[in-house]
Motif scaffolding. Structure first.
Motif, short mmCIF file in Angstrom:
data_model
loop_
_atom_site.label_atom_id
_atom_site.label_comp_id
_atom_site.label_asym_id
_atom_site.label_seq_id
_atom_site.Cartn_x
_atom_site.Cartn_y
_atom_site.Cartn_z
N TYR A 270 2.16 12.55 -63.51
CA TYR A 270 2.65 11.17 -63.34
C TYR A 270 1.87 10.46 -62.25
CZ TYR A 270 6.21 12.19 -66.65
OH TYR A 270 6.84 12.50 -67.81
N THR A 271 1.45 9.25 -62.55
CA THR A 271 0.79 8.44 -61.54
C THR A 271 1.62 7.19 -61.33
OG1 THR A 271 -1.14 7.08 -61.05
CG2 THR A 271 -0.80 7.60 -63.35
N SER A 272 1.96 6.95 -60.06
CA SER A 272 2.85 5.81 -59.80
C SER A 272 2.04 4.56 -59.54
CB SER A 272 3.76 6.11 -58.63
OG SER A 272 3.05 6.77 -57.63
N TRP A 420 -15.81 8.61 -57.06
CA TRP A 420 -14.81 7.72 -57.65
C TRP A 420 -14.31 8.32 -58.96
CZ3 TRP A 420 -14.03 5.62 -62.38
CH2 TRP A 420 -12.95 4.71 -62.48
N TRP A 421 -13.00 8.39 -59.10
CA TRP A 421 -12.38 8.77 -60.35
C TRP A 421 -10.89 8.49 -60.24
CZ3 TRP A 421 -9.65 13.80 -60.83
CH2 TRP A 421 -9.61 14.50 -59.62
N GLN A 422 -10.12 8.88 -61.24
CA GLN A 422 -8.69 8.57 -61.28
C GLN A 422 -7.92 9.71 -61.94
OE1 GLN A 422 -9.22 5.09 -63.99
NE2 GLN A 422 -8.28 3.95 -62.31
N THR A 423 -6.62 9.69 -61.76
CA THR A 423 -5.77 10.61 -62.50
C THR A 423 -6.14 10.54 -63.99
OG1 THR A 423 -3.98 10.20 -60.93
CG2 THR A 423 -3.36 11.19 -63.05
N GLU A 424 -6.36 9.33 -64.44
CA GLU A 424 -6.63 9.09 -65.87
C GLU A 424 -7.98 9.63 -66.32
OE1 GLU A 424 -5.58 6.96 -63.61
OE2 GLU A 424 -4.03 5.63 -64.40
C1 WT7 Z 1 -7.74 5.12 -57.81
C2 WT7 Z 1 -7.26 6.34 -58.56
C3 WT7 Z 1 -9.08 10.48 -58.22
C4 WT7 Z 1 -8.41 11.28 -57.29
C5 WT7 Z 1 -7.54 10.65 -56.29
C6 WT7 Z 1 -6.90 9.36 -56.63
C7 WT7 Z 1 -9.21 4.70 -56.04
C8 WT7 Z 1 -10.42 6.91 -55.96
C9 WT7 Z 1 -12.27 6.34 -54.98
C10 WT7 Z 1 -13.55 6.19 -54.37
C11 WT7 Z 1 -13.14 3.90 -54.18
C12 WT7 Z 1 -11.48 5.18 -55.14
C13 WT7 Z 1 -9.49 3.75 -57.16
C14 WT7 Z 1 -8.96 4.48 -58.38
N1 WT7 Z 1 -10.34 5.58 -55.74
N2 WT7 Z 1 -11.58 7.38 -55.50
N3 WT7 Z 1 -14.35 7.25 -54.17
N4 WT7 Z 1 -13.93 4.96 -53.99
N5 WT7 Z 1 -11.92 3.97 -54.74
O1 WT7 Z 1 -6.40 9.34 -57.92
O2 WT7 Z 1 -4.19 8.30 -57.54
O3 WT7 Z 1 -5.26 8.26 -59.82
O4 WT7 Z 1 -6.13 6.85 -57.92
O5 WT7 Z 1 -8.10 5.50 -56.49
O6 WT7 Z 1 -8.81 2.56 -56.95
O7 WT7 Z 1 -8.67 3.63 -59.44
P1 WT7 Z 1 -5.42 8.21 -58.35
#
Ligand code: WT7
Length: 652
Positions: A270-272, A420-424
Motif C-alpha cells: 500500500y502506498t499512501s 529515482w523510482w516509486q512503489t509503482e
Molecule cells: C516518489 C515515490 C522508490 C522508493 C522510495 C519511495 C520521490 C523517490 C527519488 C529521487 C527525486 C524521488 C518521487 C516519487 N522520489 N526517489 N531519487 N529523486 N524524487 O517510494 O513512497 O513510492 O515514492 O518519491 O516523488 O514519485 P514511494
C-alpha cells in the motif's frame, strides 16, 4: 548524452537552478565495475525485450516463458507462461550452488544484540515458516499481512509467503491501528504476522497490542503469528494466536517451493502518498524479480565480497526490492538494522558501517539532511574507509546535501547513485550506472537501460530540454500490474493523462548535457507570476545557504502574482532565525536562482511535517501557511509537528 528526442516545444516548468560540478568515477572503479560497457544503453533501447530477457535469464526458472511481453495498455504481462519461485531464487539456488555458508544477513538489534545468518540459516528458517503457514491453512493466492519490526523474521515471513504462493502485504511497523486495519481489510488477509514488539529509540513499539486492536475489526483474520522479540507481556487469544517459535517447532525442514506463474501476484504494497485512500499496488513474480535483481547488481555495482546496507524498512518498497528480493536474489551479504539512527547516539549508523565494514550504503535524503543538521562531530572516531558507493532514494537530494554526503561520508572517493523510482515502478528507473555516468550533485542523471523516459508538456508534447512532466512511454518488467480491487483508479491515476503512457506524478527537467533533474511532485509545483517553479529548486537554493539544514517551500495565494512562495526553514544547530537571517535567505535565493523565486515569507521551524517514510508533506504546510484548517493528517509521522507550526504561524 542521451539520444535527445524531437521538438523544441516550450518547457512547462521553469529551469532555474544551474549546477555544473561533475564527478567522474575513478579509473579503478570503472575497470572493476559490473557494468562498464557504455554500449548497454544503445543496445537496450534498440531491443528492450532482448535486454530484459537477458536479465530474466539470470534468475532460475522452472519453465521458460512462451512470450516475452503481452502489452495491452495499460496492462502488461511479462515472460508469459514462465514458471518460477521468488524464494527459490533468493535461497535454494544459492544453497545448491555451494553458497550455503555465505553470510546473508548481518542483523543488529537496536539494543546491540546481533545475529550473523548464513544462506543456510535463512533457507532453513524460511522453509519451516512456510510449513508453519501451511499448517495454519494458508495456501496459494491467500493474503498474509506482515506487521513487524526490522528483525530477520520479517524477511523470513515475506520469503515464506513467496515460497507457498501466498501474497504478502507488509504494513510498516510505525503505522497506527486504523492504517493497519484498513490495509488488512482491503487485502482481505487471512493471517497477520507480527511481533510482541520492536525496539525504537530505547522504547518498545507495542506491535502486538496494535495488532489486537486492528484485528478486532477484521473478521477476515483467522490467525495471528507472533514473533518473540522484546519479551514484553502480551495477550494471546486462544485458538487465534500462535507464537512463531511454537508454530515452527515441529514442522519439516523442507517445503516444496510453489511453481508460480510469472504473472502470479507476489505481493501487494500500500502506498499512501500524501493524499487519499491508500492504493494497494500489485507486483507479480517474474517481472518484479527480474527488475529487482538486475538493478541491485547494476546500480550498486554488487560484487561477491560486498557488504550491502539499505537503511530502509521492509515496510516500504525500498525494503522489498533492496533488502529482501534484490540483494537476496544476488546472494548478497547485507546488514539489517532494527532501530533509529540516533540511538543511543547520533553516530549509530557510522558505528555500524565500521563494525560490519559496509561497502555499499543506501539511504534517504531525509536521513542525510538530519546528519548534516547534527554536524560532522558525529562522524569522528568512526572508520568509514570500507565504503565504496553511496545511494540515495525517496526525494530529490539537494546539491548541498549531495556534496555533504560525497565529502563527509564518501570522503570524496565513492560514486553516489541518486536513484529515482516509486512503489509503482518496483525497481530503480533513473540512476547513474556508477562506472559509466559522471555525476552532478542533485541530478539522478539518466534513465536506466531499457527504461523509456520522456519529458512532456501540459499538452502532452515532448520536449528534449527544460522542465515538464516525467513520463514513461514503454512497459518495463517490474511495473505495477494494477491497484488491488480498483482497476478504474489504476487507469485514472497512472494512465489517464496521456494515451498509453505512464504518468508517475513527478516533474523533471533535462539540462544541456542531457542530465535529468527530478523536480518534485507536480501537485506541489508553485505558479508564481505565470512561472511554474519547482519546490526542489527553491529548497536547494535555501539549503545552499551555510546556515540552513533543511527547508520546504509551498505556494500561497497572492493577489498580485497568483502565488507567492512561503519557505519553512530549519536552521543548523546554533543559528538564529532573526530578521537579519530572513533577509539574508530571501536575498540568497534571489541571487542563486533569480528574483522570481524570492520567498515572500520565511518561517523558521525545528521540524517539518513528514510522512512515515520521511517525505515532506507540503500539502499540510500549504494549509498552515494559508491559515486553513488542516487536511488529512493520518499519514503524518508526528502530528505534534504540524500543531506546533500551526500554533506558531497558522493564524497570522
Ligand atoms: C516518489 C515515490 C522508490 C522508493 C522510495 C519511495 C520521490 C523517490 C527519488 C529521487 C527525486 C524521488 C518521487 C516519487 N522520489 N526517489 N531519487 N529523486 N524524487 O517510494 O513512497 O513510492 O515514492 O518519491 O516523488 O514519485 P514511494
Amino acid at each position: 548524452m542521451s539520444e535527445a528526442p524531437h521538438s523544441n516545444d516550450k518547457a512547462t516548468m521553469d529551469d532555474l537552478l544551474k549546477e555544473n560540478r561533475l564527478f567522474e568515477p575513478s579509473a579503478e572503479f570503472k575497470k572493476n565495475a559490473v557494468v562498464n560497457d557504455e554500449g548497454i544503453y544503445a543496445s537496450a533501447s534498440a531491443n528492450p525485450q532482448a535486454y530484459w530477457v537477458e536479465h530474466a535469464k539470470s534468475l532460475e526458472w522452472f519453465k521458460e516463458w512462451d512470450q516475452v511481453l503481452d502489452w495491452k495498455p495499460p496492462f502488461a504481462k511479462w515472460f508469459v507462461g514462465g514458471k518460477l519461485n521468488a524464494s527459490y531464487n533468493c535461497l535454494d539456488r544459492h544453497v545448491k550452488a555451494g553458497l550455503g555458508e555465505k553470510l546473508a544477513i548481518l542483523w543488529e538489534g537496536e539494543p546491540g544484540d546481533e545475529q550473523r545468518l548464513t544462506y543456510n540459516d535463512v533457507y532453513l528458517a524460511v522453509n519451516k515458516f512456510a510449513n508453519g503457514l501451511k499448517k495454519l491453512g494458508v495456501s496459494k493466492g491467500d493474503r498474509v499481512a506482515i506487521y513487524m519490526p526490522m528483525v530477520p523474521e520479517a524477511a523470513y515471513a515475506m520469503l515464506a509467503c513467496a515460497r507457498i504462493g501466498a501474497i504478502h502485504t507488509v504494513v510498516f511497523g510505525g503505522f497506527s491501528v486504523d492504517s493497519l486495519k484498513g490495509r488488512i481489510l482491503d487485502a482481505d488477509a487471512k493471517v497477520l504476522i507480527t511481533a510482541d514488539g520492536g525496539w525504537r529509540r530505547g522504547k518498545i513499539v507495542p506491535l502486538k497490542q496494535t495488532s489486537d486492536e486492528a484485528v478486532d475489526g477484521c473478521p477476515c483474520i483467522e490467525h495471528m503469528v507472533v514473533v518473540r522479540r522484546t519479551e514484553n507481556e502480551v495477550s494471546m487469544q486462544d485458538g487465534r494466536d500462535v507464537w512463531y517459535h511454537d508454530l515452527v517447532a515441529d514442522v519439516a525442514d523442507f517445503c516444496e517451493p510453489e511453481p508460480m506463474d510469472a504473472e502470479d501476484v507476489l505481493f501487494i504494497l500500500y502506498t499512501s502518498g500524501t493524499t487519499g485512500k491508500p492504493k494497494g499496488i500489485i507486483h507479480t513474480t517474474g517481472g518484479y524479480m527480474t527488475g529487482a535483481a538486475a538493478t541491485t547488481k547494476m546500480v550498486f555495482d554488487l560484487k561477491d565480497d560486498d557488504v550491502f546496507w539499505c537503511t530502509a524498512d521492509v515496510g516500504w518498497i525500498t525494503g522489498h526490492s533492496y533488502i529482501v528480493y534484490g540483494p537476496m536474489a544476488n546472494a548478497a551479504t547485507q546488514v539489517m538494522y532494527e532501530g533509529s539512527p540516533d540511538y543511543p547516539e547520533r553516530n549509530r549508523f557510522w558505528k555500524i558501517v565500521e563494525k560490519y565494514k559496509v561497502s555499499k550504503f543506501y539511504t534517504a535524503p531525509t536521513a542525510i539532511r538530519a546528519f548534516m543538521k547534527w554536524g560532522t562531530q558525529w562522524l569522528e572516531g568512526s572508520d568509514l574507509s570500507s565504503l565504496k558507493l553511496l545511494g540515495s532514494v525517496g526525494e530529490p537530494i539537494n546539491p548541498e546535501a549531495w556534496m555533504w554526503y560525497h565529502e563527509q561520508i564518501g570522503k570524496g572517493r565513492c560514486p553516489i547513485v541518486d536513484t529515482w523510482w516509486q512503489t509503482e515502478t518496483g525497481s530503480i528507473m533513473i540512476s547513474p550506472l556508477p562506472a559509466l555516468v559522471a555525476t552532478k550533485p542533485g541530478s539522478a542523471t539518466r534513465a536506466m537501460p531499457g527504461i523509456d523516459v520522456r519529458i512532456l508538456t501540459d499538452e502532452g508534447k515532448e520536449i528534449d530540454k527544460g522542465g515538464g512532466y516525467l513520463a514513461i512511454k514503454s512497459p518495463w518488467p517490474s511495473m505495477l500490474r494494477g491497484i488491488w480491487g480498483d482497476e478504474q483508479r489504476y487507469r485514472d491515476t497512472y494512465w489517464g493523462r496521456w494515451p498509453d503512457t505512464y504518468f508517475p506524478g513527478d516533474g523533471v527537467k533535462r539540462d544541456d548535457d542531457g542530465y535529468l533533474w527530478l523536480l518534485g511532485r507536480v501537485d506541489d509545483v508553485m505558479l508564481v507570476a505565470g512561472h511554474n517553479i519547482s519546490t526542489m529548486e527553491v529548497e536547494s537554493a535555501l539549503v545552499d545557504h551555510q546556515s540552513v539544514a533543511e527547508s520546504a517551500v509551498v505556494g500561497i495565494t497572492d493577489e498580485l502574482k497568483g502565488q507567492a512562495i512561503a519557505a519553512f526553514v530549519i536552521l543548523k544547530e546554533g543559528q538564529n532565525g532573526d530578521d537579519a537571517m530572513t533577509a539574508a535567505l530571501k536575498q540568497h535565493v534571489a541571487e542563486k536562482i533569480g528574483a522570481i523565486a524570492r520567498p515572500k515569507n520565511i518561517i523558521f521551524t525545528a521540524e517539518l511535517p513528514k510522512t512515515r517514510s520521511g517525505k515532506i508533506m507540503r500539502r499540510l504546510l500549504r494549509d498552515i501557511a494559508e491559515g486553513r484548517a488542516l487536511g488529512d493528517v493520518t499519514t503524518l509521522a508526528d502530528p505534534a509537528v504540524v500543531q506546533s507550526l500551526k500554533d506558531k504561524y497558522g493564524d497570522s
